[in-house]
Design a protein around this motif. Sequence first.
Motif, PDB file in Angstrom:
ATOM      1  N   ILE A  70      -2.209  10.023  -0.151  1.00 34.12           N
ATOM      2  CA  ILE A  70      -1.447   8.838   0.233  1.00 34.12           C
ATOM      3  C   ILE A  70      -2.213   7.992   1.248  1.00 34.12           C
ATOM      4  CG2 ILE A  70       0.601   8.217   1.557  1.00 34.12           C
ATOM      5  CD1 ILE A  70       1.914  10.536  -0.217  1.00 34.12           C
ATOM      6  N   ALA A  71      -2.997   8.653   2.107  1.00 31.51           N
ATOM      7  CA  ALA A  71      -3.765   7.906   3.098  1.00 31.51           C
ATOM      8  C   ALA A  71      -4.852   7.055   2.432  1.00 31.51           C
ATOM      9  CB  ALA A  71      -4.401   8.852   4.102  1.00 31.51           C
ATOM     10  N   TRP A  72      -5.170   7.361   1.174  1.00 30.88           N
ATOM     11  CA  TRP A  72      -6.179   6.561   0.455  1.00 30.88           C
ATOM     12  C   TRP A  72      -5.588   5.281  -0.112  1.00 30.88           C
ATOM     13  CZ3 TRP A  72     -11.426   7.187  -0.466  1.00 30.88           C
ATOM     14  CH2 TRP A  72     -11.990   8.380   0.006  1.00 30.88           C
ATOM     15  N   PRO A 116      -4.201   2.385   0.963  1.00 34.44           N
ATOM     16  CA  PRO A 116      -4.650   1.027   1.343  1.00 34.44           C
ATOM     17  C   PRO A 116      -6.070   0.720   0.873  1.00 34.44           C
ATOM     18  CG  PRO A 116      -3.666   2.145   3.222  1.00 34.44           C
ATOM     19  CD  PRO A 116      -3.804   3.161   2.144  1.00 34.44           C
ATOM     20  N   TRP A 129       2.546  14.699  -8.541  1.00 36.45           N
ATOM     21  CA  TRP A 129       3.825  14.048  -8.848  1.00 36.45           C
ATOM     22  C   TRP A 129       4.408  13.394  -7.603  1.00 36.45           C
ATOM     23  CZ3 TRP A 129       5.765  11.984 -12.791  1.00 36.45           C
ATOM     24  CH2 TRP A 129       7.115  11.667 -12.851  1.00 36.45           C
ATOM     25  N   THR A 130       4.262  14.053  -6.457  1.00 35.28           N
ATOM     26  CA  THR A 130       4.730  13.453  -5.205  1.00 35.28           C
ATOM     27  C   THR A 130       3.938  12.190  -4.906  1.00 35.28           C
ATOM     28  OG1 THR A 130       4.947  15.706  -4.458  1.00 35.28           O
ATOM     29  CG2 THR A 130       5.301  14.012  -2.824  1.00 35.28           C
ATOM     30  N   VAL A 149       4.764   8.712  -7.007  1.00 31.90           N
ATOM     31  CA  VAL A 149       5.899   7.881  -6.627  1.00 31.90           C
ATOM     32  C   VAL A 149       5.484   6.942  -5.496  1.00 31.90           C
ATOM     33  CG1 VAL A 149       8.254   7.890  -5.809  1.00 31.90           C
ATOM     34  CG2 VAL A 149       7.499   9.660  -7.362  1.00 31.90           C
ATOM     35  N   ALA A 150       4.762   7.498  -4.508  1.00 27.94           N
ATOM     36  CA  ALA A 150       4.312   6.668  -3.392  1.00 27.94           C
ATOM     37  C   ALA A 150       3.350   5.588  -3.881  1.00 27.94           C
ATOM     38  CB  ALA A 150       3.632   7.536  -2.342  1.00 27.94           C
ATOM     39  N   LEU A 153       5.194   2.962  -5.874  1.00 26.39           N
ATOM     40  CA  LEU A 153       6.097   2.190  -5.041  1.00 26.39           C
ATOM     41  C   LEU A 153       5.341   1.064  -4.339  1.00 26.39           C
ATOM     42  CD1 LEU A 153       8.917   4.064  -3.517  1.00 26.39           C
ATOM     43  CD2 LEU A 153       8.042   2.261  -2.118  1.00 26.39           C
ATOM     44  N   ILE A 154       4.105   1.375  -3.933  1.00 23.08           N
ATOM     45  CA  ILE A 154       3.353   0.385  -3.171  1.00 23.08           C
ATOM     46  C   ILE A 154       2.502  -0.499  -4.061  1.00 23.08           C
ATOM     47  CG2 ILE A 154       1.591   0.098  -1.373  1.00 23.08           C
ATOM     48  CD1 ILE A 154       2.611   2.781  -0.236  1.00 23.08           C
ATOM     49  N   VAL A 171      12.278   2.076  -8.862  1.00 21.07           N
ATOM     50  CA  VAL A 171      13.195   2.387  -7.761  1.00 21.07           C
ATOM     51  C   VAL A 171      13.180   1.266  -6.731  1.00 21.07           C
ATOM     52  CG1 VAL A 171      13.534   3.925  -5.792  1.00 21.07           C
ATOM     53  CG2 VAL A 171      13.097   4.890  -8.031  1.00 21.07           C
ATOM     54  N   GLU A 172      11.969   0.849  -6.362  1.00 23.49           N
ATOM     55  CA  GLU A 172      11.835  -0.168  -5.326  1.00 23.49           C
ATOM     56  C   GLU A 172      12.317  -1.541  -5.831  1.00 23.49           C
ATOM     57  OE1 GLU A 172      11.380  -0.025  -2.277  1.00 23.49           O
ATOM     58  OE2 GLU A 172      11.089  -2.168  -1.897  1.00 23.49           O
ATOM     59  N   ILE A 198      13.341  10.687 -11.579  1.00 25.28           N
ATOM     60  CA  ILE A 198      12.148  11.251 -10.929  1.00 25.28           C
ATOM     61  C   ILE A 198      12.315  12.760 -10.770  1.00 25.28           C
ATOM     62  CG2 ILE A 198      10.883  11.351  -8.742  1.00 25.28           C
ATOM     63  CD1 ILE A 198      11.374   8.322  -8.499  1.00 25.28           C
ATOM     64  N   ALA A 254      10.752  13.737  -5.341  1.00 20.75           N
ATOM     65  CA  ALA A 254       9.758  13.514  -4.296  1.00 20.75           C
ATOM     66  C   ALA A 254      10.390  12.756  -3.134  1.00 20.75           C
ATOM     67  CB  ALA A 254       8.587  12.726  -4.860  1.00 20.75           C
ATOM     68  N   ILE A 293       9.359  10.504  -1.207  1.00 20.68           N
ATOM     69  CA  ILE A 293       9.171   9.052  -1.166  1.00 20.68           C
ATOM     70  C   ILE A 293      10.157   8.342  -2.081  1.00 20.68           C
ATOM     71  CG2 ILE A 293       7.485   7.215  -1.567  1.00 20.68           C
ATOM     72  CD1 ILE A 293       7.074   8.947   0.862  1.00 20.68           C
ATOM     73  N   VAL A 345       3.186   9.247   6.724  1.00 15.88           N
ATOM     74  CA  VAL A 345       2.179   8.239   6.399  1.00 15.88           C
ATOM     75  C   VAL A 345       2.643   7.419   5.203  1.00 15.88           C
ATOM     76  CG1 VAL A 345      -0.187   7.859   5.671  1.00 15.88           C
ATOM     77  CG2 VAL A 345       0.317   9.618   7.350  1.00 15.88           C
ATOM     78  N   LYS A 370       6.788  -2.965   1.829  1.00 20.86           N
ATOM     79  CA  LYS A 370       7.972  -3.497   1.159  1.00 20.86           C
ATOM     80  C   LYS A 370       8.917  -4.222   2.101  1.00 20.86           C
ATOM     81  CE  LYS A 370       6.654  -2.312  -2.763  1.00 20.86           C
ATOM     82  NZ  LYS A 370       6.169  -3.378  -3.647  1.00 20.86           N
ATOM     83  N   MET A 426      -2.273   0.993   9.051  1.00 17.07           N
ATOM     84  CA  MET A 426      -3.197   0.921   7.923  1.00 17.07           C
ATOM     85  C   MET A 426      -2.824  -0.221   7.011  1.00 17.07           C
ATOM     86  SD  MET A 426      -3.535   4.865   6.838  1.00 17.07           S
ATOM     87  CE  MET A 426      -4.893   4.816   5.723  1.00 17.07           C
ATOM     88  N   MET A 455      -7.844   6.607   8.089  1.00 15.75           N
ATOM     89  CA  MET A 455      -7.838   7.723   7.140  1.00 15.75           C
ATOM     90  C   MET A 455      -8.383   8.981   7.795  1.00 15.75           C
ATOM     91  SD  MET A 455      -9.159   5.726   3.780  1.00 15.75           S
ATOM     92  CE  MET A 455      -9.556   7.215   2.890  1.00 15.75           C
TER      93      MET A 455
END
Lengths: 268, 265
Positions: free
Chosen positions: A123-125, A127, A206-207, A210-211, A214-215, A225-226, A244, B110, B112, B199, B208, B221, B238
């Motif tokens: 997830i930190a990747w 951006p 899978w977790t 979704v993140a 979503l972004i 969902v969003e 989900i 999940a 999120i 995060v 969003k 970030m 990161m």
Amino acid sequence: MGEAAAYADYPSVRTRAMRRGARSVLVYLRTMAVFVVVWALVAHLKSNPVLLPSPLAVMQAAVDLARDLELFYHAWVSFARMLVSLAIASAIAIPLGLAMGLSRTFDRIVDPTIELLRPISGIAWIPLALFIFGVGNALPVFIMTYAGFFPILLGTVAGVRDVDRRLIDAARTMGVPQRTIVTRVVVPAALPSLMVALRLGVATSWTAVVAAELIGAPSGLGYAVEWYRELLMTPQVMAFIAMIGVLGYVCDRLARLLSDVFAPWASR
Amino acid sequence: MSAKGGAVGVHARALGLGFLLPASILVVWQALGMASGNPRTPVPTHVVSSAIDLVASAELPLAILQSLMRVFAGFAVAAAIAVPLGLAMGAFRSVDRNVDPLVESFRPIAAIAILPLAILWLGTGTAAAVMIVAYAAFFPIVVNTVAGAKGVNPTLLRAASTMGLSRLRIVRTVIVPAALPAIGVGLRIGMGVAWTAIVAAELAVGAKAGGGGSGGIGQMMFVFYAYSIELNRIIVCMIAVGLVALALDRLLRLAMRLAMPWSAT
């Protein structure tokens, strides 16, 4: 053998097992019924369909979304992305893991780099990946591949390391060439651990999907969902959240099935 | 560590080999970045100077601190519910049978995915983030606690009931101590998941909710991505995310070892 078969056919044993199965289904239904009733009551008391729609409204939304095929379209998109990601992750992680498990020197060269990257969650990747790939298919696939990669790699390495040395030595004594030892001894022996790793990979990716969706994706369950949240259509939001969960469960079952097919000796 | 004669040399050589790949990656990255000619392209030297800037201006430490506070709050909520619930499920079959369907039904969702609901209910501030963290950390803790409480040596249980202990006393004096290592593992996994979730939650809120002032490292970030396009700074974040994850894991391992010196994890 005949005795065991006769025992299995013994009526009271069979009916007892069946009865127990039926009872656990019943208990499951009862618990979920209590949950739905409580939810309906709270929704009724709150009487704010945007904040907390009633179970019926969510059902209705789910049926409508299913009839439009929208529910299945987004589910399919997410699922397909996960399949592609896991295929890529396995294609890199499994050979790499085999090599790391078999060669100490190779392991010493590669392992520190892996351990440096591993704490940085997929997830930190997002951006950075968003900047590189933009909004689209590539971003969720990249994030999921990254997230699924580490569990698969570590499981493969552990599986290869745990192979009984005596099996390898025995094969070597019988003059089996190194290549054949890898394909016929090491890989089958490491397979159960690999399958567990694959299941973990499915769960983590899978977790992450979704993140990622979503972004930064124009489709998929996370996006849907969003999208419906922004429209304040909460019943639809909840229907997609439920999807989900269902698909996450199905994916885990599929991974287990894969394990039963390819490594039936691994099942408990 | 292993203090045998030759071991030191072997260690040094292994360390040297380990440095080879990261060092060459850094060199290639630097060369490629400088060759690209685009001043935005991140290169290791700029990442280092950005890191110094961000730490010196206290921006990064403050953002990490804010995220950590949320993680601890959410984690505390999760543990406070999950550990007693897991113990009850592990110790009493009737509780397990009736609650397990609920846990198993929500587990595949999940964390999120809950975020849109959390934003709807609690807004884009700390409360929503804490809810996501609590949801994410809840499941690993509960599942491991149940497994620990169920895995208690049945001989101990039988011995305790033979001696006429009440069920509650058995839970307190036999099941809880025996389940502690498993609970510890659950807490450690839960903490890792919680950090990932915060995060993700902050990133998504940033993306969003129009970059509203939710703060935290994820939000930071996203601002570097969307508003000021500073890739060097994103990479610093990161690395910070990875370091904090590592530190949290080490910290929990240490805490477990101090709390339960008999279990070797």
